[in-house]
Design a protein around this motif. Structure first.
Motif, PDB file in Angstrom:
ATOM      1  N   ILE A 131      27.704  40.046  38.285  1.00 37.80           N
ATOM      2  CA  ILE A 131      28.813  40.926  38.653  1.00 37.80           C
ATOM      3  C   ILE A 131      29.027  40.929  40.160  1.00 37.80           C
ATOM      4  CG2 ILE A 131      29.467  43.366  38.813  1.00 37.80           C
ATOM      5  CD1 ILE A 131      28.324  43.702  35.980  1.00 37.80           C
ATOM      6  N   ILE A 132      27.942  41.032  40.921  1.00 45.14           N
ATOM      7  CA  ILE A 132      28.049  41.044  42.384  1.00 45.14           C
ATOM      8  C   ILE A 132      28.696  39.755  42.885  1.00 45.14           C
ATOM      9  CG2 ILE A 132      26.706  40.946  44.518  1.00 45.14           C
ATOM     10  CD1 ILE A 132      24.758  42.934  43.174  1.00 45.14           C
ATOM     11  N   GLY A 133      28.293  38.624  42.291  1.00 45.60           N
ATOM     12  CA  GLY A 133      28.882  37.348  42.678  1.00 45.60           C
ATOM     13  C   GLY A 133      30.376  37.301  42.419  1.00 45.60           C
ATOM     14  N   GLU A 134      30.786  37.782  41.245  1.00 50.84           N
ATOM     15  CA  GLU A 134      32.207  37.779  40.905  1.00 50.84           C
ATOM     16  C   GLU A 134      33.000  38.755  41.781  1.00 50.84           C
ATOM     17  OE1 GLU A 134      33.896  35.890  38.963  1.00 50.84           O
ATOM     18  OE2 GLU A 134      32.250  34.775  38.038  1.00 50.84           O
ATOM     19  N   LEU A 135      32.416  39.910  42.058  1.00 51.18           N
ATOM     20  CA  LEU A 135      33.098  40.881  42.911  1.00 51.18           C
ATOM     21  C   LEU A 135      33.310  40.324  44.313  1.00 51.18           C
ATOM     22  CD1 LEU A 135      31.305  44.202  41.884  1.00 51.18           C
ATOM     23  CD2 LEU A 135      33.699  43.620  41.466  1.00 51.18           C
ATOM     24  N   GLN A 136      32.314  39.640  44.829  1.00 53.35           N
ATOM     25  CA  GLN A 136      32.454  39.060  46.163  1.00 53.35           C
ATOM     26  C   GLN A 136      33.550  37.998  46.206  1.00 53.35           C
ATOM     27  OE1 GLN A 136      28.026  38.386  47.011  1.00 53.35           O
ATOM     28  NE2 GLN A 136      28.797  39.023  49.000  1.00 53.35           N
ATOM     29  N   LYS A 137      33.664  37.219  45.130  1.00 51.88           N
ATOM     30  CA  LYS A 137      34.731  36.224  45.066  1.00 51.88           C
ATOM     31  C   LYS A 137      36.106  36.894  45.086  1.00 51.88           C
ATOM     32  CE  LYS A 137      32.094  32.811  42.401  1.00 51.88           C
ATOM     33  NZ  LYS A 137      31.977  32.146  41.068  1.00 51.88           N
ATOM     34  N   SER A 138      36.206  38.062  44.437  1.00 52.11           N
ATOM     35  CA  SER A 138      37.498  38.742  44.321  1.00 52.11           C
ATOM     36  C   SER A 138      37.993  39.290  45.656  1.00 52.11           C
ATOM     37  CB  SER A 138      37.407  39.892  43.308  1.00 52.11           C
ATOM     38  OG  SER A 138      36.732  41.017  43.852  1.00 52.11           O
ATOM     39  N   THR A 139      37.108  39.391  46.661  1.00 55.24           N
ATOM     40  CA  THR A 139      37.511  39.975  47.942  1.00 55.24           C
ATOM     41  C   THR A 139      38.281  38.993  48.817  1.00 55.24           C
ATOM     42  OG1 THR A 139      35.463  39.332  49.099  1.00 55.24           O
ATOM     43  CG2 THR A 139      35.458  41.452  47.911  1.00 55.24           C
ATOM     44  N   ASN A 140      38.073  37.685  48.593  1.00 56.49           N
ATOM     45  CA  ASN A 140      38.701  36.655  49.434  1.00 56.49           C
ATOM     46  C   ASN A 140      38.371  36.845  50.921  1.00 56.49           C
ATOM     47  OD1 ASN A 140      40.046  35.269  47.300  1.00 56.49           O
ATOM     48  ND2 ASN A 140      41.591  36.890  47.266  1.00 56.49           N
ATOM     49  N   VAL A 141      37.186  37.345  51.185  1.00 53.70           N
ATOM     50  CA  VAL A 141      36.744  37.584  52.565  1.00 53.70           C
ATOM     51  C   VAL A 141      35.342  37.002  52.732  1.00 53.70           C
ATOM     52  CG1 VAL A 141      36.077  39.333  54.249  1.00 53.70           C
ATOM     53  CG2 VAL A 141      38.140  39.653  52.902  1.00 53.70           C
ATOM     54  N   GLN A 142      35.127  36.311  53.837  1.00 55.82           N
ATOM     55  CA  GLN A 142      33.805  35.765  54.125  1.00 55.82           C
ATOM     56  C   GLN A 142      32.910  36.855  54.682  1.00 55.82           C
ATOM     57  OE1 GLN A 142      33.831  32.328  56.664  1.00 55.82           O
ATOM     58  NE2 GLN A 142      31.690  31.822  56.266  1.00 55.82           N
ATOM     59  N   ASP A 143      31.842  37.150  53.973  1.00 60.82           N
ATOM     60  CA  ASP A 143      30.937  38.248  54.332  1.00 60.82           C
ATOM     61  C   ASP A 143      29.825  37.722  55.231  1.00 60.82           C
ATOM     62  OD1 ASP A 143      29.703  40.733  54.366  1.00 60.82           O
ATOM     63  OD2 ASP A 143      28.727  40.458  52.417  1.00 60.82           O
ATOM     64  N   LYS A 144      30.179  37.405  56.489  1.00 63.21           N
ATOM     65  CA  LYS A 144      29.226  36.750  57.391  1.00 63.21           C
ATOM     66  C   LYS A 144      28.004  37.615  57.675  1.00 63.21           C
ATOM     67  CE  LYS A 144      32.664  33.869  59.736  1.00 63.21           C
ATOM     68  NZ  LYS A 144      33.317  33.537  61.041  1.00 63.21           N
ATOM     69  N   THR A 145      28.180  38.919  57.794  1.00 68.76           N
ATOM     70  CA  THR A 145      27.048  39.798  58.107  1.00 68.76           C
ATOM     71  C   THR A 145      26.290  40.229  56.855  1.00 68.76           C
ATOM     72  OG1 THR A 145      28.398  41.817  57.941  1.00 68.76           O
ATOM     73  CG2 THR A 145      28.308  40.713  60.087  1.00 68.76           C
ATOM     74  N   GLN A 146      26.810  39.880  55.683  1.00 65.98           N
ATOM     75  CA  GLN A 146      26.233  40.259  54.384  1.00 65.98           C
ATOM     76  C   GLN A 146      26.197  41.776  54.174  1.00 65.98           C
ATOM     77  OE1 GLN A 146      22.430  37.980  54.531  1.00 65.98           O
ATOM     78  NE2 GLN A 146      23.323  36.785  52.869  1.00 65.98           N
ATOM     79  N   THR A 147      26.992  42.498  54.957  1.00 64.65           N
ATOM     80  CA  THR A 147      27.035  43.954  54.819  1.00 64.65           C
ATOM     81  C   THR A 147      27.520  44.352  53.436  1.00 64.65           C
ATOM     82  OG1 THR A 147      27.527  44.150  57.176  1.00 64.65           O
ATOM     83  CG2 THR A 147      27.937  46.087  55.818  1.00 64.65           C
ATOM     84  N   LEU A 148      28.591  43.728  52.984  1.00 64.87           N
ATOM     85  CA  LEU A 148      29.148  44.061  51.672  1.00 64.87           C
ATOM     86  C   LEU A 148      28.213  43.625  50.547  1.00 64.87           C
ATOM     87  CD1 LEU A 148      31.482  45.286  50.114  1.00 64.87           C
ATOM     88  CD2 LEU A 148      32.577  43.035  50.100  1.00 64.87           C
ATOM     89  N   GLN A 149      27.626  42.444  50.683  1.00 57.07           N
ATOM     90  CA  GLN A 149      26.693  41.971  49.659  1.00 57.07           C
ATOM     91  C   GLN A 149      25.529  42.931  49.499  1.00 57.07           C
ATOM     92  OE1 GLN A 149      25.185  37.954  50.128  1.00 57.07           O
ATOM     93  NE2 GLN A 149      23.371  38.406  48.872  1.00 57.07           N
ATOM     94  N   HIS A 150      24.937  43.350  50.611  1.00 55.73           N
ATOM     95  CA  HIS A 150      23.806  44.276  50.550  1.00 55.73           C
ATOM     96  C   HIS A 150      24.231  45.625  49.979  1.00 55.73           C
ATOM     97  CE1 HIS A 150      21.671  41.857  53.961  1.00 55.73           C
ATOM     98  NE2 HIS A 150      21.587  41.283  52.776  1.00 55.73           N
ATOM     99  N   PHE A 151      25.451  46.038  50.296  1.00 60.16           N
ATOM    100  CA  PHE A 151      25.963  47.298  49.754  1.00 60.16           C
ATOM    101  C   PHE A 151      26.121  47.207  48.236  1.00 60.16           C
ATOM    102  CE2 PHE A 151      29.620  49.911  48.448  1.00 60.16           C
ATOM    103  CZ  PHE A 151      29.106  51.167  48.738  1.00 60.16           C
ATOM    104  N   LEU A 152      26.706  46.121  47.755  1.00 66.31           N
ATOM    105  CA  LEU A 152      26.881  45.944  46.314  1.00 66.31           C
ATOM    106  C   LEU A 152      25.524  45.872  45.602  1.00 66.31           C
ATOM    107  CD1 LEU A 152      29.785  43.321  46.278  1.00 66.31           C
ATOM    108  CD2 LEU A 152      29.928  45.751  45.676  1.00 66.31           C
TER     109      LEU A 152
END
Length: 227
Positions: free
Chosen positions: A100-121
């Motif tokens: 789910i986290i992988g799919e949600l990140q794809k849906s953002t169309n934004v490169q999460d360079k700091t991984q802030t969003l990934q860690h939050f999810l």
């Protein structure tokens, strides 16, 4: 649709269910001394997470990226009505959550360079709070509006409004006393079938309720008081 992809991927996962032993901290050490405090108060559990994400993103200098990602994610929720029920499912395994986290990140169309969003999810997933994500997107938007000096106007209708109507309302209110000098109006359309028709407009601490449900409630009260 994202919900369909998530459902398909979850069905293919054969890994055993497991608990995640530790909660991941999604905020890396601060990179800047800028003010990281949320500019306004937002409440509720989703508000608590939105505040935490704002602080983490501010420390990383990633507010604009995270804001854009959550805006895109919020639009995904609007388009895909099944997504909320999938994220709120109590039986999600660790493997499900990772997918789910992988799919949600794809849906953002934004490169999460700091991984802030990934860690939050990942933090939401580990705490079984992915179901709060739609609310977090909305309240993070409120925080970003305040940080940009915007005035937020929420327009609630029983069905999606024509964009021409939204633009007319935006133009009218932009010229009113409720939008201070030098500030920009941010319009947030919402749909709530329970109001049955009409509109509910909220701007600042003022609410203008022109909904059919409110008119019916006033009429019923008048009848009960009279009879």
């Amino acid at each position: 649709m994202l919900a369909s992809r998530l459902a398909a991927r979850s069905a293919r996962v054969a890994a055993p269910r497991m608990s995640i032993a530790a909660t991941r901290g999604y905020a890396e050490p601060a990179k800047a001394s800028a003010n990281t405090k949320p500019p306004v108060a937002v409440f509720g559990l989703d508000g608590t997470y939105a505040n935490a994400l704002y602080t983490a993103a501010a420390k990383q200098g990633a507010l604009d990226n995270v804001s854009k990602a959550l805006d895109n994610m919020a639009n995904t929720f609007k388009r895909d009505t099944r997504l909320q029920s999938i994220l709120s499912a109590p039986t999600l395994s660790a493997a499900d959550k990772k997918s789910i986290i992988g799919e949600l990140q794809k849906s953002t169309n934004v490169q999460d360079k700091t991984q802030t969003l990934q860690h939050f999810l990942e933090t939401l997933a580990e705490n079984n709070r992915l179901g709060l994500l739609d609310g977090v997107c909305e309240k993070f938007g409120t925080l970003m509006s305040a940080s940009r000096g915007e005035v937020e106007m929420t327009i609630t209708s029983a069905a999606p409004l024509d964009q021409r109507v939204v633009k007319q309302l935006e133009t009218a209110v932009s010229k009113s006393q409720y939008v201070g000098s030098g500030k920009k109006l941010r319009v947030v359309p919402k749909v709530n079938p329970d109001i049955r028709g009409g509109l509910v407009v909220e701007i600042g601490d003022r609410t203008i309720d022109l909904s059919v449900s409110a008119k019916m409630a006033r009429m019923n009260k008048l009848l009960s008081d009279t009879l």
